[in-house]
Design an enzyme around this catalytic site. Structure first.
Site, PDB file in Angstrom:
ATOM      1  N   ARG A   1      39.974 -14.904  74.245  1.00 14.15           N
ATOM      2  CA  ARG A   1      39.535 -15.052  75.646  1.00 14.15           C
ATOM      3  C   ARG A   1      39.306 -16.534  75.976  1.00 14.15           C
ATOM      4  O   ARG A   1      39.701 -17.009  77.038  1.00 14.15           O
ATOM      5  CB  ARG A   1      38.265 -14.227  75.848  1.00 14.15           C
ATOM      6  CG  ARG A   1      37.545 -14.423  77.173  1.00 14.15           C
ATOM      7  CD  ARG A   1      36.397 -13.424  77.225  1.00 14.15           C
ATOM      8  NE  ARG A   1      35.312 -13.802  78.104  1.00 14.15           N
ATOM      9  CZ  ARG A   1      35.241 -13.506  79.399  1.00 14.15           C
ATOM     10  NH1 ARG A   1      36.236 -12.843  79.971  1.00 14.15           N
ATOM     11  NH2 ARG A   1      34.190 -13.865  80.123  1.00 14.15           N
TER      12      ARG A   1
ATOM     13  N   HIS B   1      32.615 -14.715  84.998  1.00 14.04           N
ATOM     14  CA  HIS B   1      31.380 -15.458  84.755  1.00 14.04           C
ATOM     15  C   HIS B   1      30.501 -15.428  85.992  1.00 14.04           C
ATOM     16  O   HIS B   1      30.970 -15.684  87.103  1.00 14.04           O
ATOM     17  CB  HIS B   1      31.688 -16.919  84.412  1.00 14.04           C
ATOM     18  CG  HIS B   1      32.239 -17.109  83.036  1.00 14.04           C
ATOM     19  ND1 HIS B   1      32.967 -18.221  82.658  1.00 14.04           N
ATOM     20  CD2 HIS B   1      32.172 -16.318  81.932  1.00 14.04           C
ATOM     21  CE1 HIS B   1      33.316 -18.113  81.387  1.00 14.04           C
ATOM     22  NE2 HIS B   1      32.856 -16.975  80.931  1.00 14.04           N
TER      23      HIS B   1
END
Length: 310
Positions: free
Chosen positions: A256, A279
């Protein structure tokens, strides 16, 4: 001796956790961490102040109490990063309780977090990422298991998913579309594009998988047909990285990180990458700019004639 918060404080902690879960959509794992951190802090305060410590005495806590707790935690071997996380949970609970009870919590909320060096992501090079995907596929003799492991790693790298997100895919998600909806941390939903290579890898796994992939059941299955354990992906990743001579920082999560770093290196917009990764804060995504800067500095120091002579 560890004491369990009682009475009003225990009820307040439960109410706060319910608030975080229901109104803010905080993930279950985070709720568990909050509960452990705040309960541990309250347990210390109960032992520190003796019998009768409750909400009334809580309201008069001082910076000295906070320093005593932090010294106690350091004495137990807590690292700065772990202590900073605990302090963040403590402040969140205190802020909520102060608003509900109407008292000044400046002494607690002004406590400074211990300094620690943020661990930067350790991405793979583009070639190493490709090698990992190919090598993972050679770690098992059963073709469908090999295809499964390769598909998971390809999805992690090709879509930038967390391992929990990849393993949350179900039979209803196949064949993978050009974009898929992912529910990430805190129940936050995002749209993620899927590279053709990831779709092809999943198609190969689905074709070889001996189990009926019902729409409501997990897409990625263990050898006995149940949901695939993430530990299995960690083990096959470890075997592949050792075979390739890569460092121990090469984990499923590193795929990732590699996805994000390679997008950034290709000129990707930081805000767009934040959305793709899910995020909550841009500051988390900005860690990748530090990775890129560190890489550039390393290249400079290795290649620049003057740098070698200094």
């Amino acid at each position: 001796m560890s004491l369990v918060p009682t009475g009003g404080l225990r009820a307040a902690l439960g109410d706060w956790l319910d608030h975080e879960r229901a109104l803010k959509g905080v993930a279950d794992n985070t709720i568990t961490a909050y509960s452990t951190d705040v309960a541990g802090w309250l347990s210390f305060l109960m032992a520190h102040h003796g019998e009768g410590f409750g909400i009334s005495k809580f309201k008069s806590l001082t910076i000295s109490d906070m320093r005593a707790w932090m010294a106690h935690e350091r004495g137990r071997g807590s690292q700065p990063r772990s202590l900073a996380r605990s302090l963040s949970a403590v402040k969140g609970f205190t802020r909520w309780l102060a608003e509900r009870e109407g008292f000044d919590a400046t002494a607690i909320l002004s406590t400074r977090s211990p300094k620690y060096q943020r661990k930067l992501p350790r991405p793979l090079s583009a070639d190493a990422a490709k090698d990992m995907i190919g090598t993972v596929a050679m770690q098992h003799d059963e073709p469908w298991v090999a295809a499964r492991d390769s598909a998971v790693i390809t999805v992690l790298y090709g879509c930038g998913l967390r391992i929990s997100e990849a393993l949350s895919l179900t039979g209803a998600d196949v064949p993978l579309a050009e974009v898929i909806r992912i529910v990430g941390k805190g129940g936050k939903e995002r749209v993620v594009p899927v590279l053709p290579a990831a779709r092809a890898a999943v198609d190969t796994y689905v074709r070889l998988c001996p189990y009926d992939l019902e729409p409501t059941q997990p897409l990625f299955r263990g050898k006995r047909g149940g949901a695939l354990n993430p530990r299995q992906i960690s083990k096959v990743t470890e075997a592949a990285r050792m075979q390739l001579g890569l460092p121990s920082t090469v984990t499923p999560h590193a795929m990732r990180h590699s996805f994000a770093t390679h997008l950034l290196n290709a000129g990707g917009d930081l805000r767009a990458i934040q959305e793709l990764l899910g995020h909550a804060s841009l500051s988390t995504t900005q860690a990748y700019t530090a990775v890129d800067a560190a890489r550039l500095l390393e290249v400079y120091e290795n290649a620049h004639p003057r740098a070698k002579s200094l």
